[in-house]
Write a protein that holds these residues in place. Structure first.
Motif, PDB file in Angstrom:
ATOM      1  N   PHE A  37       0.721  -1.088  -0.238  1.00 62.56           N
ATOM      2  CA  PHE A  37      -0.435  -0.167  -0.037  1.00 62.56           C
ATOM      3  C   PHE A  37       0.847   1.014  -0.148  1.00 62.56           C
ATOM      4  O   PHE A  37       2.202   1.443   0.772  1.00 62.56           O
ATOM      5  CB  PHE A  37      -1.287   0.141   1.388  1.00 62.56           C
ATOM      6  CG  PHE A  37      -1.857  -0.937   1.478  1.00 62.56           C
ATOM      7  CD1 PHE A  37      -2.470  -1.966   0.144  1.00 62.56           C
ATOM      8  CD2 PHE A  37      -1.530  -1.983   2.796  1.00 62.56           C
ATOM      9  CE1 PHE A  37      -3.118  -2.936   0.769  1.00 62.56           C
ATOM     10  CE2 PHE A  37      -2.110  -2.889   2.681  1.00 62.56           C
ATOM     11  CZ  PHE A  37      -3.464  -3.774   2.283  1.00 62.56           C
ATOM     12  N   HIS A  38       0.196   2.395  -0.823  1.00 56.07           N
ATOM     13  CA  HIS A  38       1.434   3.231  -1.209  1.00 56.07           C
ATOM     14  C   HIS A  38       0.382   4.398  -0.989  1.00 56.07           C
ATOM     15  O   HIS A  38      -0.624   4.349  -1.129  1.00 56.07           O
ATOM     16  CB  HIS A  38       1.785   4.052  -2.008  1.00 56.07           C
ATOM     17  CG  HIS A  38       2.608   2.812  -2.842  1.00 56.07           C
ATOM     18  ND1 HIS A  38       4.402   2.352  -3.062  1.00 56.07           N
ATOM     19  CD2 HIS A  38       2.489   1.878  -3.135  1.00 56.07           C
ATOM     20  CE1 HIS A  38       4.553   1.371  -3.300  1.00 56.07           C
ATOM     21  NE2 HIS A  38       3.611   0.769  -3.482  1.00 56.07           N
ATOM     22  N   SER A  39       0.801   5.449   0.716  1.00 55.81           N
ATOM     23  CA  SER A  39      -0.590   6.242   0.998  1.00 55.81           C
ATOM     24  C   SER A  39       0.466   8.001   0.903  1.00 55.81           C
ATOM     25  O   SER A  39       1.228   8.305   0.005  1.00 55.81           O
ATOM     26  CB  SER A  39       0.032   6.632   2.359  1.00 55.81           C
ATOM     27  OG  SER A  39      -0.924   5.015   2.460  1.00 55.81           O
ATOM     28  N   HIS A  40      -0.815   8.572   0.895  1.00 57.94           N
ATOM     29  CA  HIS A  40       0.072  10.413   0.436  1.00 57.94           C
ATOM     30  C   HIS A  40       1.196  10.922   1.073  1.00 57.94           C
ATOM     31  O   HIS A  40       1.085  11.609   0.814  1.00 57.94           O
ATOM     32  CB  HIS A  40      -1.676  11.045   0.378  1.00 57.94           C
ATOM     33  CG  HIS A  40      -2.046  11.302  -1.170  1.00 57.94           C
ATOM     34  ND1 HIS A  40      -2.043  11.598  -2.240  1.00 57.94           N
ATOM     35  CD2 HIS A  40      -3.761  10.092  -1.696  1.00 57.94           C
ATOM     36  CE1 HIS A  40      -3.588  11.342  -3.337  1.00 57.94           C
ATOM     37  NE2 HIS A  40      -3.675   9.940  -2.584  1.00 57.94           N
ATOM     38  N   ASP A  41       1.282  10.217   1.936  1.00 56.77           N
ATOM     39  CA  ASP A  41       2.199  10.896   3.101  1.00 56.77           C
ATOM     40  C   ASP A  41       3.668  10.001   2.993  1.00 56.77           C
ATOM     41  O   ASP A  41       4.323  10.500   3.493  1.00 56.77           O
ATOM     42  CB  ASP A  41       1.617  11.273   4.485  1.00 56.77           C
ATOM     43  CG  ASP A  41       1.618   9.992   5.179  1.00 56.77           C
ATOM     44  OD1 ASP A  41       0.537   8.930   3.864  1.00 56.77           O
ATOM     45  OD2 ASP A  41       1.626   9.161   6.552  1.00 56.77           O
ATOM     46  N   GLY A  42       3.294   9.022   1.965  1.00 55.89           N
ATOM     47  CA  GLY A  42       4.687   8.509   1.370  1.00 55.89           C
ATOM     48  C   GLY A  42       4.993   7.092   2.730  1.00 55.89           C
ATOM     49  O   GLY A  42       6.021   6.448   2.292  1.00 55.89           O
ATOM     50  N   TYR A  43       3.858   7.138   3.452  1.00 52.50           N
ATOM     51  CA  TYR A  43       4.260   6.233   3.960  1.00 52.50           C
ATOM     52  C   TYR A  43       3.590   4.709   3.084  1.00 52.50           C
ATOM     53  O   TYR A  43       2.656   4.728   2.268  1.00 52.50           O
ATOM     54  CB  TYR A  43       2.674   5.998   5.069  1.00 52.50           C
ATOM     55  CG  TYR A  43       2.459   4.626   5.338  1.00 52.50           C
ATOM     56  CD1 TYR A  43       3.434   5.123   7.217  1.00 52.50           C
ATOM     57  CD2 TYR A  43       1.961   3.789   6.474  1.00 52.50           C
ATOM     58  CE1 TYR A  43       3.569   3.854   8.084  1.00 52.50           C
ATOM     59  CE2 TYR A  43       2.000   3.065   6.629  1.00 52.50           C
ATOM     60  CZ  TYR A  43       2.593   3.041   8.179  1.00 52.50           C
ATOM     61  OH  TYR A  43       2.239   2.017   9.064  1.00 52.50           O
ATOM     62  N   ALA A  76      -3.291   0.907   5.947  1.00 58.23           N
ATOM     63  CA  ALA A  76      -2.472   2.283   5.259  1.00 58.23           C
ATOM     64  C   ALA A  76      -3.968   3.321   5.308  1.00 58.23           C
ATOM     65  O   ALA A  76      -4.664   2.846   4.838  1.00 58.23           O
ATOM     66  CB  ALA A  76      -1.853   2.186   3.706  1.00 58.23           C
ATOM     67  N   LYS A  77      -3.572   4.082   5.984  1.00 62.36           N
ATOM     68  CA  LYS A  77      -4.192   5.809   6.009  1.00 62.36           C
ATOM     69  C   LYS A  77      -4.269   6.763   4.531  1.00 62.36           C
ATOM     70  O   LYS A  77      -2.773   6.019   4.084  1.00 62.36           O
ATOM     71  CB  LYS A  77      -4.076   6.713   7.186  1.00 62.36           C
ATOM     72  CG  LYS A  77      -4.518   6.044   8.390  1.00 62.36           C
ATOM     73  CD  LYS A  77      -3.807   7.051   9.113  1.00 62.36           C
ATOM     74  CE  LYS A  77      -4.027   8.048   9.502  1.00 62.36           C
ATOM     75  NZ  LYS A  77      -4.113   8.372  11.585  1.00 62.36           N
ATOM     76  N   TRP A  78      -5.007   7.324   4.275  1.00 58.43           N
ATOM     77  CA  TRP A  78      -4.459   8.173   2.780  1.00 58.43           C
ATOM     78  C   TRP A  78      -4.869   7.268   1.218  1.00 58.43           C
ATOM     79  O   TRP A  78      -3.395   7.565   0.525  1.00 58.43           O
ATOM     80  CB  TRP A  78      -3.643   9.615   2.831  1.00 58.43           C
ATOM     81  CG  TRP A  78      -3.953  10.370   4.104  1.00 58.43           C
ATOM     82  CD1 TRP A  78      -5.821  10.426   4.530  1.00 58.43           C
ATOM     83  CD2 TRP A  78      -3.685  10.073   5.378  1.00 58.43           C
ATOM     84  NE1 TRP A  78      -5.776  11.151   5.750  1.00 58.43           N
ATOM     85  CE2 TRP A  78      -4.294  10.369   6.053  1.00 58.43           C
ATOM     86  CE3 TRP A  78      -2.407   9.583   5.820  1.00 58.43           C
ATOM     87  CZ2 TRP A  78      -3.807  11.373   7.994  1.00 58.43           C
ATOM     88  CZ3 TRP A  78      -2.068   9.704   7.044  1.00 58.43           C
ATOM     89  CH2 TRP A  78      -2.468  10.527   8.261  1.00 58.43           C
ATOM     90  N   VAL A  79      -5.042   6.161   1.363  1.00 64.79           N
ATOM     91  CA  VAL A  79      -3.842   5.038   0.382  1.00 64.79           C
ATOM     92  C   VAL A  79      -4.536   5.593  -1.140  1.00 64.79           C
ATOM     93  O   VAL A  79      -5.487   6.225  -0.971  1.00 64.79           O
ATOM     94  CB  VAL A  79      -4.678   3.696   0.106  1.00 64.79           C
ATOM     95  CG1 VAL A  79      -6.483   3.370  -0.054  1.00 64.79           C
ATOM     96  CG2 VAL A  79      -3.573   2.592  -0.709  1.00 64.79           C
ATOM     97  N   GLN A  80      -3.204   5.948  -1.988  1.00 61.15           N
ATOM     98  CA  GLN A  80      -3.315   5.980  -3.448  1.00 61.15           C
ATOM     99  C   GLN A  80      -2.677   5.461  -4.718  1.00 61.15           C
ATOM    100  O   GLN A  80      -3.564   5.215  -5.251  1.00 61.15           O
ATOM    101  CB  GLN A  80      -2.462   6.910  -3.639  1.00 61.15           C
ATOM    102  CG  GLN A  80      -0.927   7.154  -3.300  1.00 61.15           C
ATOM    103  CD  GLN A  80       0.229   8.947  -3.203  1.00 61.15           C
ATOM    104  OE1 GLN A  80       0.648   9.138  -3.901  1.00 61.15           O
ATOM    105  NE2 GLN A  80      -1.055   9.283  -4.467  1.00 61.15           N
ATOM    106  N   ARG A  81      -2.453   4.402  -4.065  1.00 59.36           N
ATOM    107  CA  ARG A  81      -1.745   3.460  -4.860  1.00 59.36           C
ATOM    108  C   ARG A  81      -1.837   1.488  -3.738  1.00 59.36           C
ATOM    109  O   ARG A  81      -1.259   1.463  -2.869  1.00 59.36           O
ATOM    110  CB  ARG A  81      -0.526   3.629  -5.476  1.00 59.36           C
ATOM    111  CG  ARG A  81      -0.193   2.545  -6.247  1.00 59.36           C
ATOM    112  CD  ARG A  81       1.511   2.682  -6.579  1.00 59.36           C
ATOM    113  NE  ARG A  81       2.079   1.940  -7.486  1.00 59.36           N
ATOM    114  CZ  ARG A  81       3.441   1.419  -7.876  1.00 59.36           C
ATOM    115  NH1 ARG A  81       4.453   1.979  -6.805  1.00 59.36           N
ATOM    116  NH2 ARG A  81       3.700   0.553  -8.135  1.00 59.36           N
ATOM    117  N   ILE A  82      -2.194   0.967  -4.972  1.00 57.75           N
ATOM    118  CA  ILE A  82      -2.332  -0.304  -4.210  1.00 57.75           C
ATOM    119  C   ILE A  82      -1.617  -1.269  -5.015  1.00 57.75           C
ATOM    120  O   ILE A  82      -2.272  -1.213  -6.305  1.00 57.75           O
ATOM    121  CB  ILE A  82      -3.683  -1.061  -4.100  1.00 57.75           C
ATOM    122  CG1 ILE A  82      -4.279  -0.414  -3.010  1.00 57.75           C
ATOM    123  CG2 ILE A  82      -3.557  -3.006  -3.855  1.00 57.75           C
ATOM    124  CD1 ILE A  82      -5.983  -0.502  -2.602  1.00 57.75           C
TER     125      ILE A  82
END
Ligand code: MTE
Ligand code: MO
Length: 220
Positions: A133-139, A185-191
């Motif tokens: 999981f990739h998130s908007h905060d870089g997490y 993951a919060k604020w997820v943008q990519r799986i």
């Protein structure tokens, strides 16, 4: 000879005793903090509030520009805008939160898209065993494909029937109920589906790769 002295009866009573002990062993009966018996995993304490944990950033992602990419080693990469995401079949699930910092919170009602639906649509290649999981905060955080396809895994946009707030990862976060909450993951943008595992933000900083709260997989 009475019935209970009959060797055949004694053998059948013994077989029953052995079978029930075997069942206990399988279920981990009498172990402290096992699922089913006890709802609170070992080392956890129950809270009624809902703490906020992040890296000091709470990205603001307007619905108008929100996108979710589902890609990596898949036959059918997907990108949803908000309307397309809302048009997917929706599910509800109630689950408990277990954070590695030792708080647990019972009965959280999530609404969103089932992870299983994502897998069915994207059609990962046969060698895929991992999901990142990739998130908007870089997490980032990583799980196995098997963990991701559990029936209780949700791409959640609502909590208790209300839109998920920004501080808790809205518009959309992942919910992985069976694992410590850092996997959600919060604020997820990519799986991203991958053949090779790639440890995420906390996993490379000493957190356990698997994160099962019942066996206290806190640190590696
Ligand atoms: N994008 C992102 N997701 C994240 C985190 C983060 O810092 N960034 N923290 C993780 C950790 S360590 C926890 S405990 C939970 C906290 O979620 P909450 O703030 O809704 O309680 O989010 C997880 N998901
Ligand atoms: Mo956490």
């Amino acid at each position: 000879m009475s019935d209970d002295e009959n060797p055949a009866n004694i053998a059948s009573i013994k077989a029953k005793l052995i079978a029930s002990k075997q069942k206990w062993a399988r279920e981990g009966r009498l172990l402290t903090g096992k699922a089913g018996e006890d709802r609170l995993p070992p080392g956890q304490r129950l809270v009624r509030d809902w703490p906020v944990l992040d890296l000091g950033l709470q990205p603001d992602v307007p619905l108008a520009t929100w996108r979710l990419r589902i890609d990596g080693q898949v036959n059918n990469p997907v990108e949803w805008d908000w309307a397309a995401f809302q048009a997917q079949p929706q599910m509800d699930d109630v689950s408990d939160i277990h954070c590695v910092t030792s708080w647990s919170r019972y009965d959280n009602h999530w609404t969103g898209v089932a992870a299983r639906h994502v897998v069915e649509l994207a059609k990962p290649h046969s060698e895929v065993n991992h999901v990142i999981f990739h998130s908007h905060d870089g997490y980032t955080t990583n799980v196995t494909l098997e963990q991701f396809t559990a029936p209780d895994v949700v791409l959640a946009h609502a909590w208790e029937g209300k839109p998920l707030t920004r501080e808790h990862g809205g518009p959309v976060r992942i919910i992985m109920p069976q694992y410590y909450f850092w996997k959600s993951a919060k604020w997820v943008q990519r799986i991203e589906f991958a053949a090779i595992d790639r440890p995420g933000f906390w996993e490379v900083r000493g957190y356990h790769n698997n994160a099962d709260p019942w066996t206290e997989e806190r640190y590696s």
